[in-house]
Scaffold this motif. Sequence first.
Motif, mmCIF file in Angstrom:
data_model
loop_
_atom_site.group_PDB
_atom_site.id
_atom_site.type_symbol
_atom_site.label_atom_id
_atom_site.label_comp_id
_atom_site.label_asym_id
_atom_site.label_seq_id
_atom_site.Cartn_x
_atom_site.Cartn_y
_atom_site.Cartn_z
ATOM 1 N N ALA A 182 0.739 -1.413 -0.032
ATOM 2 C CA ALA A 182 -0.390 0.519 0.078
ATOM 3 C C ALA A 182 0.795 1.497 0.291
ATOM 4 C CB ALA A 182 -0.986 0.010 1.126
ATOM 5 N N GLY A 183 2.072 0.751 0.157
ATOM 6 C CA GLY A 183 3.176 2.251 -0.073
ATOM 7 C C GLY A 183 3.920 2.989 1.583
ATOM 8 N N ALA A 184 3.450 2.070 2.271
ATOM 9 C CA ALA A 184 3.909 1.899 3.978
ATOM 10 C C ALA A 184 5.727 2.038 3.539
ATOM 11 C CB ALA A 184 3.771 2.339 4.745
ATOM 12 N N SER A 185 6.641 2.629 3.867
ATOM 13 C CA SER A 185 8.266 3.024 3.704
ATOM 14 C C SER A 185 8.693 1.714 5.145
ATOM 15 C CB SER A 185 9.360 4.093 4.040
ATOM 16 O OG SER A 185 8.478 4.792 2.673
ATOM 17 N N GLN A 186 8.061 2.014 6.216
ATOM 18 C CA GLN A 186 8.198 1.432 7.828
ATOM 19 C C GLN A 186 6.911 0.908 8.434
ATOM 20 O OE1 GLN A 186 11.268 3.280 9.228
ATOM 21 N NE2 GLN A 186 12.988 1.921 8.330
ATOM 22 N N VAL A 187 7.143 -0.559 8.765
ATOM 23 C CA VAL A 187 5.983 -1.008 9.030
ATOM 24 C C VAL A 187 6.154 -1.763 10.652
ATOM 25 C CG1 VAL A 187 3.477 -2.837 9.080
ATOM 26 C CG2 VAL A 187 4.581 -1.993 7.448
ATOM 27 N N ALA A 188 5.845 -1.342 11.987
ATOM 28 C CA ALA A 188 5.918 -2.281 13.064
ATOM 29 C C ALA A 188 4.154 -2.623 13.524
ATOM 30 C CB ALA A 188 6.080 -0.867 14.417
ATOM 31 N N LEU A 189 4.319 -4.209 13.683
ATOM 32 C CA LEU A 189 3.108 -5.218 14.471
ATOM 33 C C LEU A 189 3.465 -4.867 15.619
ATOM 34 C CD1 LEU A 189 2.547 -7.454 11.731
ATOM 35 C CD2 LEU A 189 1.614 -5.229 11.403
ATOM 36 N N THR A 190 1.888 -4.431 16.361
ATOM 37 C CA THR A 190 2.477 -5.351 17.881
ATOM 38 C C THR A 190 1.464 -6.349 17.965
ATOM 39 O OG1 THR A 190 0.163 -3.721 18.280
ATOM 40 C CG2 THR A 190 2.632 -3.278 19.251
ATOM 41 N N CYS A 191 1.499 -7.528 18.366
ATOM 42 C CA CYS A 191 -0.010 -8.437 18.176
ATOM 43 C C CYS A 191 0.653 -9.053 19.956
ATOM 44 C CB CYS A 191 1.195 -9.621 16.913
ATOM 45 S SG CYS A 191 1.301 -9.167 15.643
ATOM 46 N N GLY A 192 -0.065 -8.425 20.727
ATOM 47 C CA GLY A 192 0.008 -9.218 21.883
ATOM 48 C C GLY A 192 0.458 -10.359 22.671
ATOM 49 N N ARG A 193 0.280 -11.138 22.820
ATOM 50 C CA ARG A 193 0.946 -12.189 23.586
ATOM 51 C C ARG A 193 2.288 -12.972 22.744
ATOM 52 N NH1 ARG A 193 -2.781 -17.771 23.709
ATOM 53 N NH2 ARG A 193 -2.905 -17.619 21.199
ATOM 54 N N CYS A 194 2.400 -12.737 20.565
ATOM 55 C CA CYS A 194 2.774 -12.858 20.476
ATOM 56 C C CYS A 194 3.834 -11.895 19.894
ATOM 57 C CB CYS A 194 2.681 -13.410 18.870
ATOM 58 S SG CYS A 194 1.238 -14.860 19.089
ATOM 59 N N ASP A 204 13.978 -7.274 5.999
ATOM 60 C CA ASP A 204 14.638 -7.576 7.167
ATOM 61 C C ASP A 204 13.346 -7.927 8.041
ATOM 62 O OD1 ASP A 204 16.128 -8.484 9.393
ATOM 63 O OD2 ASP A 204 17.835 -6.354 9.574
ATOM 64 N N VAL A 205 13.175 -8.009 9.120
ATOM 65 C CA VAL A 205 12.181 -7.779 10.163
ATOM 66 C C VAL A 205 12.581 -8.844 10.727
ATOM 67 C CG1 VAL A 205 9.741 -9.398 10.929
ATOM 68 C CG2 VAL A 205 10.170 -8.498 8.406
ATOM 69 N N VAL A 206 12.821 -7.423 12.023
ATOM 70 C CA VAL A 206 13.002 -8.607 13.537
ATOM 71 C C VAL A 206 11.980 -8.663 14.032
ATOM 72 C CG1 VAL A 206 15.093 -7.178 12.995
ATOM 73 C CG2 VAL A 206 13.156 -6.228 14.430
ATOM 74 N N HIS A 207 11.974 -9.173 15.620
ATOM 75 C CA HIS A 207 10.683 -9.629 16.655
ATOM 76 C C HIS A 207 11.924 -9.700 18.120
ATOM 77 C CE1 HIS A 207 9.123 -12.689 18.888
ATOM 78 N NE2 HIS A 207 8.134 -12.180 18.643
ATOM 79 N N ALA A 208 10.142 -9.068 18.718
ATOM 80 C CA ALA A 208 10.697 -9.439 20.498
ATOM 81 C C ALA A 208 9.997 -9.328 20.791
ATOM 82 C CB ALA A 208 10.817 -7.667 20.185
ATOM 83 N N PRO A 209 9.507 -10.121 21.845
ATOM 84 C CA PRO A 209 8.766 -11.518 22.910
ATOM 85 C C PRO A 209 8.089 -10.358 23.784
ATOM 86 C CG PRO A 209 10.537 -10.839 23.778
ATOM 87 C CD PRO A 209 11.751 -10.847 22.729
ATOM 88 N N ALA A 210 6.826 -10.134 23.761
ATOM 89 C CA ALA A 210 5.956 -9.569 24.123
ATOM 90 C C ALA A 210 6.455 -9.925 26.421
ATOM 91 C CB ALA A 210 4.972 -10.763 24.526
ATOM 92 N N THR A 211 6.312 -8.583 27.004
ATOM 93 C CA THR A 211 5.841 -8.334 28.289
ATOM 94 C C THR A 211 5.318 -9.294 28.682
ATOM 95 O OG1 THR A 211 7.986 -6.739 27.777
ATOM 96 C CG2 THR A 211 7.566 -7.155 29.911
ATOM 97 N N LEU A 212 5.186 -9.848 29.728
ATOM 98 C CA LEU A 212 4.085 -10.299 30.546
ATOM 99 C C LEU A 212 4.155 -9.545 32.175
ATOM 100 C CD1 LEU A 212 4.535 -14.422 30.641
ATOM 101 C CD2 LEU A 212 3.284 -12.630 28.391
ATOM 102 N N VAL A 213 2.598 -9.357 32.128
ATOM 103 C CA VAL A 213 2.650 -8.910 33.696
ATOM 104 C C VAL A 213 1.276 -9.212 34.283
ATOM 105 C CG1 VAL A 213 3.851 -7.095 32.856
ATOM 106 C CG2 VAL A 213 1.563 -7.180 32.210
ATOM 107 N N ASP A 214 0.492 -8.509 35.420
ATOM 108 C CA ASP A 214 -0.577 -8.390 35.743
ATOM 109 C C ASP A 214 -1.549 -7.600 35.105
ATOM 110 O OD1 ASP A 214 -0.139 -11.009 37.445
ATOM 111 O OD2 ASP A 214 0.541 -10.058 38.411
ATOM 112 N N VAL A 215 -2.562 -7.616 34.241
ATOM 113 C CA VAL A 215 -3.055 -6.539 33.979
ATOM 114 C C VAL A 215 -3.854 -6.379 33.851
ATOM 115 C CG1 VAL A 215 -4.335 -5.792 30.939
ATOM 116 C CG2 VAL A 215 -2.272 -7.849 30.974
#
Length: 288
Positions: A182-194, A204-215
């Motif tokens: 669609a034309g975006a140069s860079q994209v960040a996705l937040t995927c909850g527990r993933c 190049d796609v990089v990943h970071a794990p979710a940080t778990l807390v008592d919500v």
Amino acid sequence: MTSKKLVAVGDNCLDAYLTNGLLTVGGNALNVAAQWRRNGWTARYFGAVGEDAEGDMVLSELAGVGLSPDDVERRPGDTAVTLLRDESGERRFLHESFGVGENYMPSPEHYAIIATADWVHLGTNANRDLVRRMVANRVPFSIDVSTAHLALPLGGVPMLFASGPDDVDVPIEPLLSALRAAGASQVALTCGRCGSYFDDGMNDVVHAPATLVDVVDTCGAGDSFIATFLTGFRFGGLSASEALREASIAAAQTCTHLGGFPQRPRPIPDWLPAKYASFIADAQGARP
């Protein structure tokens, strides 16, 4: 860090938690600006509120975190309000009114300030013409497209933030590909527990794990993620993976309190549920 000029533009609202009778001030763009200010960055917020008591509350709260009420236009009509019920820390939306902030276009005077910023973040439901104008003027900016991934013109947009699948069996690649196409140069996705992902636009796609807390409340977690990632990645010298990890921690911290940034929740005034009584009744009637 304070020498960088950061600007957030767009939505604000009152979040009314009907379950516990409390009210907080939020909205994607306002939350991002508030988090920047809390973290010591020079930031401004431009948006609109109504000439009503709800608008007074929004202006009072943003002033409390160091944002200027003078940057917020007051227009005839209603301030944005979201009515929610809390279900084990997850929000259930009963009604969302965008009020006078819907399709917000800054005044010429405010746009002149916005266009000279080091980075601009546009909140959800951004004005389509504003997006096109900023692309044409080569303003460095990002947009939160949330779950309405392709609702805005994305050609030439430097960076997008979007919500992705939180099921490990659902691949992220189709969504990343669609947003890039669609034309975006860079994209960040937040995927909850993933966790979260960043596509740098160079395959190049990089990943970071979710940080778990008592919500306590998930409201504003994504906004804290955006604010922290942008400053770390764009101006803090962090790599994308490092910025994702810092942003994940910030988002998790926001889940430990009510509202999109630390504030003292207000009791919901009696007149507010009365004003939206028909919407509350309809939502409660439809609840399974």
